[in-house]
Design an enzyme around this catalytic site. Structure first.
Site, short mmCIF file in Angstrom:
data_model
loop_
_atom_site.label_atom_id
_atom_site.label_comp_id
_atom_site.label_asym_id
_atom_site.label_seq_id
_atom_site.Cartn_x
_atom_site.Cartn_y
_atom_site.Cartn_z
N ASP A 1 -1.31 6.63 6.43
CA ASP A 1 -2.39 5.59 5.94
C ASP A 1 -2.76 4.79 7.21
OD1 ASP A 1 -3.77 3.89 5.20
OD2 ASP A 1 -2.89 3.31 3.36
N LYS B 1 -11.93 -1.70 7.03
CA LYS B 1 -11.03 -2.70 7.69
C LYS B 1 -11.56 -2.55 9.20
CE LYS B 1 -8.54 -3.19 3.94
NZ LYS B 1 -7.45 -2.13 3.44
N TRP C 1 1.05 -1.21 -0.11
CA TRP C 1 -0.14 -0.13 0.21
C TRP C 1 0.96 1.09 -0.01
CZ3 TRP C 1 -4.35 -1.11 -1.90
CH2 TRP C 1 -5.07 -2.46 -1.43
C1 LIG Z 1 -7.00 -1.84 2.21
C2 LIG Z 1 -5.85 -0.89 2.21
C3 LIG Z 1 -5.79 0.26 1.26
C4 LIG Z 1 -6.70 0.14 0.20
O1 LIG Z 1 -7.94 0.49 0.24
P1 LIG Z 1 -9.04 1.03 -0.75
O2 LIG Z 1 -10.35 1.45 0.11
O3 LIG Z 1 -9.55 -0.37 -1.17
O4 LIG Z 1 -8.65 1.93 -1.78
C5 LIG Z 1 -5.02 1.01 1.52
N1 LIG Z 1 -3.97 1.19 2.46
C6 LIG Z 1 -4.09 0.16 3.52
C7 LIG Z 1 -3.05 0.28 4.72
C8 LIG Z 1 -5.12 -0.94 3.34
O5 LIG Z 1 -5.18 -2.01 4.20
#
Ligand SMILES: *Cc1c(COP(=O)(O)O)cnc(C)c1O
Length: 360
Positions: free
Chosen positions: A171, A195, A101
């Site tokens: 993030d 998540k 990511w």
């Molecule tokens: C799942 C995830 C993403 C991507 O998320 P989307 O909503 O599908 O774009 C980005 N960063 C992390 C840390 C993730 O776990």
């Protein structure tokens, strides 16, 4: 109806209490005679929903007044572009690449300016967090970027990097609300909610006000400007209204559990059940350097691909879903977010013990 133990990395398990409450309110939300899904986002009832959601999140995370909370769409991935488009004033940013990511965010930033990879753990399949105490942070960097919890690899920053005074952007998709945070250490905290907080389709951005300006990269679409959303309290256009409503319920649920301190204590206890078992197992082992282990995503292997596949299959039959590791790493991964009950992990470990005996 039987609910399984769902170890999915995302979209992931939500508190049963929240789902039940949403079900009860499905046809008639508190006397409005309609579902939240059918409601104008400009209505009084919805205004209360989104305002309360923000207030509860502010309370949970102790978000200072000089930070805005934005409920946006496009998932976490949209932020990979929105961040450079809005923050790259000098067109320079530093990225710490600790997984896929972070790598995707870095690659996206390369489209807009000079993105520097100032640290990486790719040399060992992202199984650790590099030492970030004295990195070559660029003089003119607009920000330093991290992915705080690496969902796929199961690592977590236990100490934030030394950004040498530069704005930190994080993030936190897969560790959102799993423990207390000091918001003031960040310029931007953001995460997709699917998540640990709610249904896919909402991304929450917590951003310090001085970073919200009209001075964005030329050609930045209106919808991708933080200022537009901040000035309109996340109601510039139709927001992901139902998703935000569920997030609001989860915030209240976390408050009822005792807030983020209590969540952290619960998560630590829960993760320890699994890690302690892995550390003494003769069959299974964790794949991450101990000091960098995530409380949320726990990857493990037997060391034998066929046995891994057998385990995943038998676990599924026993009611433990989505234990297959990410396609890029193989093996297994148990995602044990806030809403995974202690009992789910205890039963998983019992099952792993039995599997170990049968396959020794
Ligand atoms: C799942 C995830 C993403 C991507 O998320 P989307 O909503 O599908 O774009 C980005 N960063 C992390 C840390 C993730 O776990």
């Amino acid at each position: 109806m039987a609910r399984v133990y769902n170890f999915s990395a995302g979209p992931a398990v939500l508190p049963e209490e929240v789902l039940k409450e949403a079900a009860e309110e499905m046809l008639d939300y508190r006397g409005t005679g309609m579902s939240v899904m059918e409601m104008s986002h400009r209505s009084k009832a919805y205004e209360t929903i989104i305002k309360e959601a923000e207030a509860d999140l502010r309370e949970l995370m102790n978000i200072p007044d000089n930070y805005k909370v934005l409920f946006l769409q496009g998932g976490a991935s949209q932020q990979f572009a929105m961040i450079p488009m809005n923050l790259m004033k000098n067109r320079v940013a530093d990225y710490i690449v600790t997984g896929q990511w972070a790598k995707k965010a870095y690659q996206e930033a390369c489209l807009y300016g000079k993105a520097n990879k100032i640290a990486s753990s790719e040399d060992q399949t992202f199984s650790y967090i590099p030492d970030c105490s004295d990195l070559p942070v660029s003089e003119d960097a607009d920000y330093v970027y991290i992915c705080e919890n690496n969902t796929i690899y199961g690592t977590k920053f236990k100490t934030l990097p030394n950004t040498k005074g530069k704005t930190l952007v994080a993030d936190v998709s897969s560790c959102f609300l799993s423990e207390p945070v000091d918001v003031t250490k960040y310029g931007v905290i953001y995460g997709g909610v699917q998540k640990n907080i709610g249904p896919a389709g909402v991304v929450i951005v917590i951003i310090r006000e001085d970073l919200i300006t009209e001075d964005v990269l030329p050609g930045t679409p209106t919808m991708l400007q933080y200022k537009i959303h901040a000035d309109n309290d996340s109601l510039y256009n139709t927001p992901p209204a139902y998703g935000i409503y569920i997030c609001g319920k989860v915030f209240k649920w976390i408050r009822k559990q005792g807030g983020l301190e209590a969540m952290k204590a619960y998560n630590e206890k829960k993760a320890a059940i699994l890690y302690d078992f892995l550390d003494q197992s003769k069959l299974f082992r964790g794949t991450v350097r101990k000091e960098d282990r995530s409380l949320m995503n726990v990857p493990f292997v037997t060391g034998n691909e066929e046995l891994d596949a057998k385990f995943v299959k038998e676990a599924k039959a026993a009611g433990f879903e989505n234990l297959k590791g990410h396609r890029s790493v193989g093996g297994m991964r148990a995602s044990i977010y806030n809403a995974m009950p202690m009992e789910g992990v205890e039963k998983l470990v019992e099952f792993m013990k039995k599997f170990e005996e049968e396959n020794a």
